[in-house]
Design a protein around this motif. Sequence first.
Motif, PDB file in Angstrom:
ATOM      1  N   VAL A   5       0.449  22.488 -19.522  1.00 24.13           N
ATOM      2  CA  VAL A   5       0.643  21.036 -19.335  1.00 24.13           C
ATOM      3  C   VAL A   5      -0.705  20.370 -19.568  1.00 24.13           C
ATOM      4  CG1 VAL A   5       1.176  19.240 -17.649  1.00 24.13           C
ATOM      5  CG2 VAL A   5       2.456  21.402 -17.612  1.00 24.13           C
ATOM      6  N   THR A   6      -0.712  19.286 -20.335  1.00 23.66           N
ATOM      7  CA  THR A   6      -1.990  18.606 -20.577  1.00 23.66           C
ATOM      8  C   THR A   6      -2.272  17.526 -19.533  1.00 23.66           C
ATOM      9  OG1 THR A   6      -0.871  17.131 -22.122  1.00 23.66           O
ATOM     10  CG2 THR A   6      -2.023  19.016 -23.064  1.00 23.66           C
ATOM     11  N   GLU A   7      -1.218  16.837 -19.083  1.00 25.10           N
ATOM     12  CA  GLU A   7      -1.411  15.788 -18.074  1.00 25.10           C
ATOM     13  C   GLU A   7      -0.091  15.556 -17.351  1.00 25.10           C
ATOM     14  OE1 GLU A   7      -1.914  11.785 -19.360  1.00 25.10           O
ATOM     15  OE2 GLU A   7      -0.726  12.036 -21.177  1.00 25.10           O
ATOM     16  N   ASN A   8      -0.191  14.958 -16.172  1.00 31.09           N
ATOM     17  CA  ASN A   8       1.011  14.746 -15.359  1.00 31.09           C
ATOM     18  C   ASN A   8       2.072  13.907 -16.072  1.00 31.09           C
ATOM     19  OD1 ASN A   8       0.617  16.060 -12.731  1.00 31.09           O
ATOM     20  ND2 ASN A   8      -1.245  14.800 -12.651  1.00 31.09           N
ATOM     21  N   ALA A   9       1.625  12.894 -16.815  1.00 31.48           N
ATOM     22  CA  ALA A   9       2.583  11.987 -17.459  1.00 31.48           C
ATOM     23  C   ALA A   9       3.518  12.716 -18.417  1.00 31.48           C
ATOM     24  CB  ALA A   9       1.841  10.871 -18.184  1.00 31.48           C
ATOM     25  N   GLN A  10       3.023  13.806 -18.982  1.00 27.21           N
ATOM     26  CA  GLN A  10       3.853  14.611 -19.892  1.00 27.21           C
ATOM     27  C   GLN A  10       5.088  15.146 -19.140  1.00 27.21           C
ATOM     28  OE1 GLN A  10       1.717  18.150 -20.883  1.00 27.21           O
ATOM     29  NE2 GLN A  10       2.707  18.404 -22.885  1.00 27.21           N
ATOM     30  N   VAL A  62      -1.665  16.612  -7.954  1.00 31.72           N
ATOM     31  CA  VAL A  62      -2.920  17.330  -7.721  1.00 31.72           C
ATOM     32  C   VAL A  62      -2.702  18.660  -6.972  1.00 31.72           C
ATOM     33  CG1 VAL A  62      -5.291  17.115  -6.865  1.00 31.72           C
ATOM     34  CG2 VAL A  62      -4.013  15.036  -7.475  1.00 31.72           C
ATOM     35  N   GLY A  63      -2.136  18.579  -5.771  1.00 33.71           N
ATOM     36  CA  GLY A  63      -1.961  19.776  -4.954  1.00 33.71           C
ATOM     37  C   GLY A  63      -3.276  20.272  -4.384  1.00 33.71           C
ATOM     38  N   ALA A  64      -3.190  21.387  -3.698  1.00 35.40           N
ATOM     39  CA  ALA A  64      -4.389  21.963  -3.085  1.00 35.40           C
ATOM     40  C   ALA A  64      -4.735  23.312  -3.699  1.00 35.40           C
ATOM     41  CB  ALA A  64      -4.177  22.124  -1.581  1.00 35.40           C
ATOM     42  N   GLU A  65      -3.813  23.866  -4.437  1.00 35.90           N
ATOM     43  CA  GLU A  65      -4.015  25.234  -4.928  1.00 35.90           C
ATOM     44  C   GLU A  65      -4.501  25.266  -6.375  1.00 35.90           C
ATOM     45  OE1 GLU A  65      -1.096  24.316  -3.276  1.00 35.90           O
ATOM     46  OE2 GLU A  65      -1.860  25.104  -1.394  1.00 35.90           O
ATOM     47  N   ALA A  66      -4.083  24.268  -7.158  1.00 31.85           N
ATOM     48  CA  ALA A  66      -4.421  24.306  -8.590  1.00 31.85           C
ATOM     49  C   ALA A  66      -5.922  24.069  -8.782  1.00 31.85           C
ATOM     50  CB  ALA A  66      -3.628  23.238  -9.331  1.00 31.85           C
ATOM     51  N   ASP A  67      -6.442  24.670  -9.818  1.00 34.14           N
ATOM     52  CA  ASP A  67      -7.865  24.586 -10.117  1.00 34.14           C
ATOM     53  C   ASP A  67      -8.046  23.892 -11.463  1.00 34.14           C
ATOM     54  OD1 ASP A  67     -10.534  25.369 -11.017  1.00 34.14           O
ATOM     55  OD2 ASP A  67     -10.483  26.723  -9.280  1.00 34.14           O
ATOM     56  N   LEU A  69      -7.744   9.703 -10.825  1.00 35.48           N
ATOM     57  CA  LEU A  69      -6.456   9.516 -10.137  1.00 35.48           C
ATOM     58  C   LEU A  69      -5.832   8.185 -10.537  1.00 35.48           C
ATOM     59  CD1 LEU A  69      -7.508  10.911  -6.658  1.00 35.48           C
ATOM     60  CD2 LEU A  69      -5.618  11.789  -8.043  1.00 35.48           C
ATOM     61  N   ALA A  70      -6.645   7.143 -10.605  1.00 34.32           N
ATOM     62  CA  ALA A  70      -6.114   5.824 -10.971  1.00 34.32           C
ATOM     63  C   ALA A  70      -5.527   5.859 -12.387  1.00 34.32           C
ATOM     64  CB  ALA A  70      -7.211   4.772 -10.874  1.00 34.32           C
ATOM     65  N   ARG A  71      -6.262   6.478 -13.290  1.00 40.52           N
ATOM     66  CA  ARG A  71      -5.796   6.566 -14.688  1.00 40.52           C
ATOM     67  C   ARG A  71      -4.518   7.400 -14.776  1.00 40.52           C
ATOM     68  NH1 ARG A  71      -9.935   9.302 -17.219  1.00 40.52           N
ATOM     69  NH2 ARG A  71     -11.355   7.913 -16.154  1.00 40.52           N
ATOM     70  N   ASP A  72      -4.538   8.521 -14.082  1.00 46.86           N
ATOM     71  CA  ASP A  72      -3.374   9.414 -14.088  1.00 46.86           C
ATOM     72  C   ASP A  72      -2.158   8.712 -13.491  1.00 46.86           C
ATOM     73  OD1 ASP A  72      -2.542  12.388 -14.401  1.00 46.86           O
ATOM     74  OD2 ASP A  72      -1.869  11.871 -12.381  1.00 46.86           O
ATOM     75  N   ARG A 108      -6.199  24.150 -14.978  1.00 51.26           N
ATOM     76  CA  ARG A 108      -5.363  22.973 -15.321  1.00 51.26           C
ATOM     77  C   ARG A 108      -6.296  21.793 -15.577  1.00 51.26           C
ATOM     78  NH1 ARG A 108      -0.296  24.106 -10.978  1.00 51.26           N
ATOM     79  NH2 ARG A 108      -0.629  26.355 -11.082  1.00 51.26           N
ATOM     80  N   PRO A 109      -6.872  21.732 -16.784  1.00 51.41           N
ATOM     81  CA  PRO A 109      -7.912  20.729 -17.073  1.00 51.41           C
ATOM     82  C   PRO A 109      -7.437  19.294 -16.889  1.00 51.41           C
ATOM     83  CG  PRO A 109      -7.710  22.329 -18.870  1.00 51.41           C
ATOM     84  CD  PRO A 109      -6.588  22.609 -17.931  1.00 51.41           C
ATOM     85  N   GLY A 110      -6.136  19.072 -16.969  1.00 51.31           N
ATOM     86  CA  GLY A 110      -5.620  17.704 -16.802  1.00 51.31           C
ATOM     87  C   GLY A 110      -5.526  17.258 -15.353  1.00 51.31           C
ATOM     88  N   LEU A 111      -5.930  18.108 -14.423  1.00 51.37           N
ATOM     89  CA  LEU A 111      -5.811  17.798 -12.998  1.00 51.37           C
ATOM     90  C   LEU A 111      -6.729  16.623 -12.629  1.00 51.37           C
ATOM     91  CD1 LEU A 111      -4.225  19.497 -10.762  1.00 51.37           C
ATOM     92  CD2 LEU A 111      -6.484  20.314 -10.074  1.00 51.37           C
ATOM     93  N   PRO A 112      -6.187  15.529 -12.102  1.00 48.65           N
ATOM     94  CA  PRO A 112      -7.059  14.408 -11.731  1.00 48.65           C
ATOM     95  C   PRO A 112      -7.718  14.674 -10.377  1.00 48.65           C
ATOM     96  CG  PRO A 112      -4.760  13.846 -11.325  1.00 48.65           C
ATOM     97  CD  PRO A 112      -4.760  15.244 -11.870  1.00 48.65           C
ATOM     98  N   THR A 113      -9.035  14.522 -10.295  1.00 49.38           N
ATOM     99  CA  THR A 113      -9.711  14.858  -9.032  1.00 49.38           C
ATOM    100  C   THR A 113     -10.615  13.748  -8.498  1.00 49.38           C
ATOM    101  OG1 THR A 113     -11.463  15.987 -10.246  1.00 49.38           O
ATOM    102  CG2 THR A 113      -9.661  17.363  -9.440  1.00 49.38           C
ATOM    103  N   THR A 114     -11.053  12.835  -9.344  1.00 53.99           N
ATOM    104  CA  THR A 114     -11.903  11.739  -8.844  1.00 53.99           C
ATOM    105  C   THR A 114     -11.041  10.488  -8.705  1.00 53.99           C
ATOM    106  OG1 THR A 114     -12.439  10.916 -11.046  1.00 53.99           O
ATOM    107  CG2 THR A 114     -13.835  12.693 -10.187  1.00 53.99           C
ATOM    108  N   PRO A 115     -11.497   9.488  -7.939  1.00 52.30           N
ATOM    109  CA  PRO A 115     -10.697   8.256  -7.828  1.00 52.30           C
ATOM    110  C   PRO A 115     -10.379   7.629  -9.190  1.00 52.30           C
ATOM    111  CG  PRO A 115     -12.359   8.295  -6.108  1.00 52.30           C
ATOM    112  CD  PRO A 115     -12.630   9.484  -6.992  1.00 52.30           C
ATOM    113  N   ASP A 116     -11.344   7.627 -10.096  1.00 52.02           N
ATOM    114  CA  ASP A 116     -11.088   7.051 -11.428  1.00 52.02           C
ATOM    115  C   ASP A 116     -10.015   7.846 -12.167  1.00 52.02           C
ATOM    116  OD1 ASP A 116     -12.863   5.072 -11.107  1.00 52.02           O
ATOM    117  OD2 ASP A 116     -14.440   5.916 -12.408  1.00 52.02           O
TER     118      ASP A 116
END
Length: 273
Positions: free
Chosen positions: A236-241, A11-16, A30-33, A20-28
């Motif tokens: 990047v589309t998602e962290n798992a990539q 996630v980080g603090a700087e990315a928006d 984050l859990a999925r990511d 970066r649409p794949g950035l996980p921001t809610t608990p759900d």
Amino acid sequence: MDKVIITAAAVGAEADKRDRPGLPTTPDELARDARRCRDAGAAIYHLHVRDAKGAPTMSVDAFSAAKSAIEEATDLIVQFTTGGAVSDSEDDRIAPLALRPEMATLTTGSVNFGDDVFLNRAPFVERLYRKILDAGTVPEYEIFDSGMVAAALRLYESLGASHHRHFDFVLGVPGAMPAWDDALSYLVSKIPHDATWSATGIGRAHLDVTRTALDLGGNVRTGLEDVAFYDAGVPVTENAQLIERVARMAAEAGRETASPQEARDGLGLSSST
Ligand code: KMH
Ligand code: ZN
């Protein structure tokens, strides 16, 4: 330990999220990511959290919700940031340690951070280090420049600490230590022989740093906190990539990925609680 511990800096603090649409921001999210990162080979989830508007926060409640969601979904080591965003107060950066995470980052000096300053005054670093130890949390020294290694070694001695020492070298932040060819071998030569380390390169430096870390026998951090493009012009589309790519590069280098439990054993977390 020859296996590679992969950290998802998700996630980080700087990315928006707009960039970066794949950035996980809610608990759900984050859990999925986290689940997908775990399946791809990650062992540690380096956690920053966001508020309801997607802005970075050091809210204890937000960390609590995220930690619970990730721990319910996975067996990953949840590593809290204590760096937060450059605008966070010292007290706010310490507060989430009340949740006693398994690991937390600890940056032992100040550094320019683009146009900002990532400020870590010596008295604050010592206070933060004591809070980490009081929480039974194992620190990861988050090293942006070489002087921070010296400060970490000095503090470990002066505080009488006895935990396993793990360093993460973050290279290529504008204003901090660049990802020079010999930067990693230089930094690694300065840490104790029984310490472990990982590395990440910010932005363009990312793949070269990953390759060098794998070649030198180190561990790797990757994720949307550190890198926005998978390849030139390819977001990047998602962290798992990114985790999958590191796992593949590790396999090509003849190294397997460590499970979270193997990482716990290698980082001295199993005995710390
Ligand atoms: N966001 C940076 C100012 C950490 O997580 O410990 C600090 C940071 C380091 O990301
Ligand atoms: Zn971070």
